[in-house]
Design a protein around this motif. Structure first.
Motif, PDB file in Angstrom:
ATOM      1  N   ILE A  37      -2.956   8.440   1.007  1.00  0.00           N
ATOM      2  CA  ILE A  37      -3.318   7.419   1.783  1.00  0.00           C
ATOM      3  C   ILE A  37      -2.591   5.903   1.691  1.00  0.00           C
ATOM      4  CG2 ILE A  37      -5.595   5.941   2.591  1.00  0.00           C
ATOM      5  CD1 ILE A  37      -7.353   8.231   1.146  1.00  0.00           C
ATOM      6  N   ASP A  38      -1.995   5.466   2.734  1.00  0.00           N
ATOM      7  CA  ASP A  38      -1.270   4.505   2.666  1.00  0.00           C
ATOM      8  C   ASP A  38      -1.857   3.421   3.368  1.00  0.00           C
ATOM      9  OD1 ASP A  38       1.147   5.634   1.664  1.00  0.00           O
ATOM     10  OD2 ASP A  38       1.625   6.350   3.666  1.00  0.00           O
ATOM     11  N   LEU A  39      -1.923   2.357   2.661  1.00  0.00           N
ATOM     12  CA  LEU A  39      -2.821   1.003   3.384  1.00  0.00           C
ATOM     13  C   LEU A  39      -2.134  -0.114   3.236  1.00  0.00           C
ATOM     14  CD1 LEU A  39      -5.993   1.691   1.001  1.00  0.00           C
ATOM     15  CD2 LEU A  39      -5.826   2.123   3.483  1.00  0.00           C
ATOM     16  N   VAL A  40      -2.108  -1.090   4.106  1.00  0.00           N
ATOM     17  CA  VAL A  40      -1.349  -2.166   4.214  1.00  0.00           C
ATOM     18  C   VAL A  40      -2.820  -3.302   4.187  1.00  0.00           C
ATOM     19  CG1 VAL A  40      -0.088  -3.923   5.422  1.00  0.00           C
ATOM     20  CG2 VAL A  40       0.571  -1.566   5.475  1.00  0.00           C
ATOM     21  N   LEU A  41      -2.863  -4.220   2.897  1.00  0.00           N
ATOM     22  CA  LEU A  41      -3.908  -4.929   2.905  1.00  0.00           C
ATOM     23  C   LEU A  41      -3.358  -6.226   2.760  1.00  0.00           C
ATOM     24  CD1 LEU A  41      -5.459  -2.284   0.104  1.00  0.00           C
ATOM     25  CD2 LEU A  41      -6.113  -2.628   2.387  1.00  0.00           C
ATOM     26  N   ASP A  42      -4.676  -7.257   3.057  1.00  0.00           N
ATOM     27  CA  ASP A  42      -4.204  -8.700   2.621  1.00  0.00           C
ATOM     28  C   ASP A  42      -4.818  -8.838   1.643  1.00  0.00           C
ATOM     29  OD1 ASP A  42      -7.040  -9.868   2.907  1.00  0.00           O
ATOM     30  OD2 ASP A  42      -6.757  -9.948   5.285  1.00  0.00           O
ATOM     31  N   ARG A  43      -4.710  -9.960   0.920  1.00  0.00           N
ATOM     32  CA  ARG A  43      -5.063 -10.193  -0.765  1.00  0.00           C
ATOM     33  C   ARG A  43      -6.291 -10.496  -0.730  1.00  0.00           C
ATOM     34  NH1 ARG A  43      -0.734 -10.054  -3.815  1.00  0.00           N
ATOM     35  NH2 ARG A  43      -1.677 -11.392  -5.538  1.00  0.00           N
ATOM     36  N   LEU A  44      -7.156 -11.151   0.484  1.00  0.00           N
ATOM     37  CA  LEU A  44      -8.495 -11.534   0.486  1.00  0.00           C
ATOM     38  C   LEU A  44      -9.425 -10.318   0.387  1.00  0.00           C
ATOM     39  CD1 LEU A  44      -7.948 -14.595   2.968  1.00  0.00           C
ATOM     40  CD2 LEU A  44      -8.081 -14.563   0.494  1.00  0.00           C
ATOM     41  N   THR A  45      -8.866  -9.184   0.877  1.00  0.00           N
ATOM     42  CA  THR A  45      -9.939  -8.097   1.062  1.00  0.00           C
ATOM     43  C   THR A  45      -9.474  -6.716   0.592  1.00  0.00           C
ATOM     44  OG1 THR A  45      -8.706  -7.338   3.164  1.00  0.00           O
ATOM     45  CG2 THR A  45     -10.424  -8.832   3.312  1.00  0.00           C
ATOM     46  N   MET A  49     -12.741   2.615  -0.538  1.00  0.00           N
ATOM     47  CA  MET A  49     -12.106   3.856  -0.436  1.00  0.00           C
ATOM     48  C   MET A  49     -12.249   4.848  -1.687  1.00  0.00           C
ATOM     49  SD  MET A  49     -10.285   3.884   2.246  1.00  0.00           S
ATOM     50  CE  MET A  49      -9.208   5.368   1.963  1.00  0.00           C
ATOM     51  N   LEU A  50     -12.450   4.248  -2.728  1.00  0.00           N
ATOM     52  CA  LEU A  50     -12.789   5.089  -4.026  1.00  0.00           C
ATOM     53  C   LEU A  50     -14.036   5.736  -3.893  1.00  0.00           C
ATOM     54  CD1 LEU A  50     -11.246   2.679  -7.119  1.00  0.00           C
ATOM     55  CD2 LEU A  50     -10.359   4.849  -6.061  1.00  0.00           C
ATOM     56  N   HIS A  51     -15.101   4.919  -3.505  1.00  0.00           N
ATOM     57  CA  HIS A  51     -16.303   5.303  -3.290  1.00  0.00           C
ATOM     58  C   HIS A  51     -16.561   6.729  -2.219  1.00  0.00           C
ATOM     59  CE1 HIS A  51     -19.597   3.338  -5.466  1.00  0.00           C
ATOM     60  NE2 HIS A  51     -18.836   2.305  -5.514  1.00  0.00           N
ATOM     61  N   SER A  52     -15.530   6.430  -1.267  1.00  0.00           N
ATOM     62  CA  SER A  52     -15.680   7.524  -0.147  1.00  0.00           C
ATOM     63  C   SER A  52     -14.994   8.569  -0.790  1.00  0.00           C
ATOM     64  CB  SER A  52     -14.761   6.902   1.056  1.00  0.00           C
ATOM     65  OG  SER A  52     -15.406   5.714   1.798  1.00  0.00           O
ATOM     66  N   VAL A  53     -14.034   8.463  -1.319  1.00  0.00           N
ATOM     67  CA  VAL A  53     -13.364   9.738  -1.940  1.00  0.00           C
ATOM     68  C   VAL A  53     -14.223  10.474  -3.091  1.00  0.00           C
ATOM     69  CG1 VAL A  53     -11.553  10.458  -3.552  1.00  0.00           C
ATOM     70  CG2 VAL A  53     -10.870   9.031  -1.641  1.00  0.00           C
ATOM     71  N   GLN A  75      -5.610  16.125  -5.970  1.00  0.00           N
ATOM     72  CA  GLN A  75      -5.238  14.724  -6.237  1.00  0.00           C
ATOM     73  C   GLN A  75      -5.336  13.752  -4.951  1.00  0.00           C
ATOM     74  OE1 GLN A  75      -1.094  13.791  -7.533  1.00  0.00           O
ATOM     75  NE2 GLN A  75      -2.180  12.915  -9.428  1.00  0.00           N
ATOM     76  N   TRP A  76      -5.717  12.539  -5.099  1.00  0.00           N
ATOM     77  CA  TRP A  76      -5.640  11.596  -4.137  1.00  0.00           C
ATOM     78  C   TRP A  76      -4.733  10.448  -4.454  1.00  0.00           C
ATOM     79  CZ3 TRP A  76      -8.791  11.291   0.313  1.00  0.00           C
ATOM     80  CH2 TRP A  76      -9.677  12.517   0.474  1.00  0.00           C
ATOM     81  N   ILE A  77      -3.785  10.088  -3.762  1.00  0.00           N
ATOM     82  CA  ILE A  77      -2.992   8.867  -4.128  1.00  0.00           C
ATOM     83  C   ILE A  77      -3.258   7.732  -2.991  1.00  0.00           C
ATOM     84  CG2 ILE A  77      -0.490   8.034  -4.439  1.00  0.00           C
ATOM     85  CD1 ILE A  77       0.347  10.892  -5.271  1.00  0.00           C
ATOM     86  N   ILE A  78      -3.721   6.454  -3.563  1.00  0.00           N
ATOM     87  CA  ILE A  78      -3.829   5.485  -2.386  1.00  0.00           C
ATOM     88  C   ILE A  78      -2.755   4.663  -2.635  1.00  0.00           C
ATOM     89  CG2 ILE A  78      -5.269   3.707  -1.735  1.00  0.00           C
ATOM     90  CD1 ILE A  78      -7.833   5.506  -2.959  1.00  0.00           C
ATOM     91  N   ASN A  79      -1.886   4.451  -1.806  1.00  0.00           N
ATOM     92  CA  ASN A  79      -0.848   3.367  -1.828  1.00  0.00           C
ATOM     93  C   ASN A  79      -1.133   2.280  -1.328  1.00  0.00           C
ATOM     94  OD1 ASN A  79       1.292   5.098  -3.066  1.00  0.00           O
ATOM     95  ND2 ASN A  79       1.344   6.299  -1.110  1.00  0.00           N
ATOM     96  N   ALA A  80      -1.057   1.042  -1.934  1.00  0.00           N
ATOM     97  CA  ALA A  80      -1.545  -0.180  -1.165  1.00  0.00           C
ATOM     98  C   ALA A  80      -0.279  -1.217  -1.358  1.00  0.00           C
ATOM     99  CB  ALA A  80      -2.638  -0.960  -2.249  1.00  0.00           C
ATOM    100  N   GLU A  81      -0.141  -1.510   0.102  1.00  0.00           N
ATOM    101  CA  GLU A  81       0.826  -2.562   0.332  1.00  0.00           C
ATOM    102  C   GLU A  81       0.292  -3.738   0.506  1.00  0.00           C
ATOM    103  OE1 GLU A  81       4.167  -3.903   3.422  1.00  0.00           O
ATOM    104  OE2 GLU A  81       3.793  -1.812   3.438  1.00  0.00           O
ATOM    105  N   LEU A  82       0.483  -4.881  -0.317  1.00  0.00           N
ATOM    106  CA  LEU A  82      -0.232  -6.107  -0.277  1.00  0.00           C
ATOM    107  C   LEU A  82       0.437  -7.163   0.431  1.00  0.00           C
ATOM    108  CD1 LEU A  82      -1.530  -6.539  -3.949  1.00  0.00           C
ATOM    109  CD2 LEU A  82      -2.639  -5.470  -2.012  1.00  0.00           C
TER     110      LEU A  82
END
Length: 144
Positions: free
Chosen positions: A14-22, A30-34, A131-138
């Motif tokens: 899962i690739d996520l683009v996130l702002d630092r505030l959230t 995401m972790l709870h959902s998985v 295996q789940w991989i969560i990529n987080a671009e901040l």
């Protein structure tokens, strides 16, 4: 996206683009959902509102504390500059924070008897099945 990992088990990325505030709220959701979809046995469901999206979760004090601890450790690694080689244990595989590409890995496994060449029981081994991989671009929020 599901692919076969290094072993014979599937890997979901899962690739996520996130702002630092959230970031922390989104990662917790995401972790709870998985975990909600992959934990076996009886689980007490709950929901989380994250950015106006309702996400499922597990209502368990120990699981909530574990998720919170791991997200907080992940965040400290990003904020503290440990993003080059810092690793934080996560459910049960490590979370690694690499420069500009923080990543959380969750590996589900089962314990199986480990046998030697002559079928002699020598203990147990963890055998991964998914295996789940969560990529987080901040990113910085606009105007922040």
């Amino acid at each position: 996206m599901a692919t076969r990992g290094n072993g014979s088990f599937p890997t979901i990325t899962i690739d996520l683009v996130l702002d630092r505030l959230t970031t922390k709220d989104v990662l917790r959701g995401m972790l709870h959902s998985v975990l909600f979809h992959r934990l076996f046995g009886t689980v007490k469901p709950q929901t989380f509102e994250v950015l106006d999206v309702t996400m499922p979760g597990v209502s368990d004090v120990e699981m909530e504390q574990l998720v919170n601890d791991k997200v907080d450790a992940f965040w400290r690694g990003i904020e503290g500059g440990a993003s080059r080689s810092g690793q934080v244990p996560l459910l049960p595989q490590p979370t690694s924070c690499r420069a500009h590409h923080p990543q959380i890995k969750i590996t589900f496994s089962e314990k199986r008897p480990k046998k030697s060449w002559f079928q002699v029981y020598v203990g147990e081994e963890d055998v991964p099945w998914e295996q789940w991989i969560i990529n987080a671009e901040l990113r910085q929020p606009i105007g922040g």
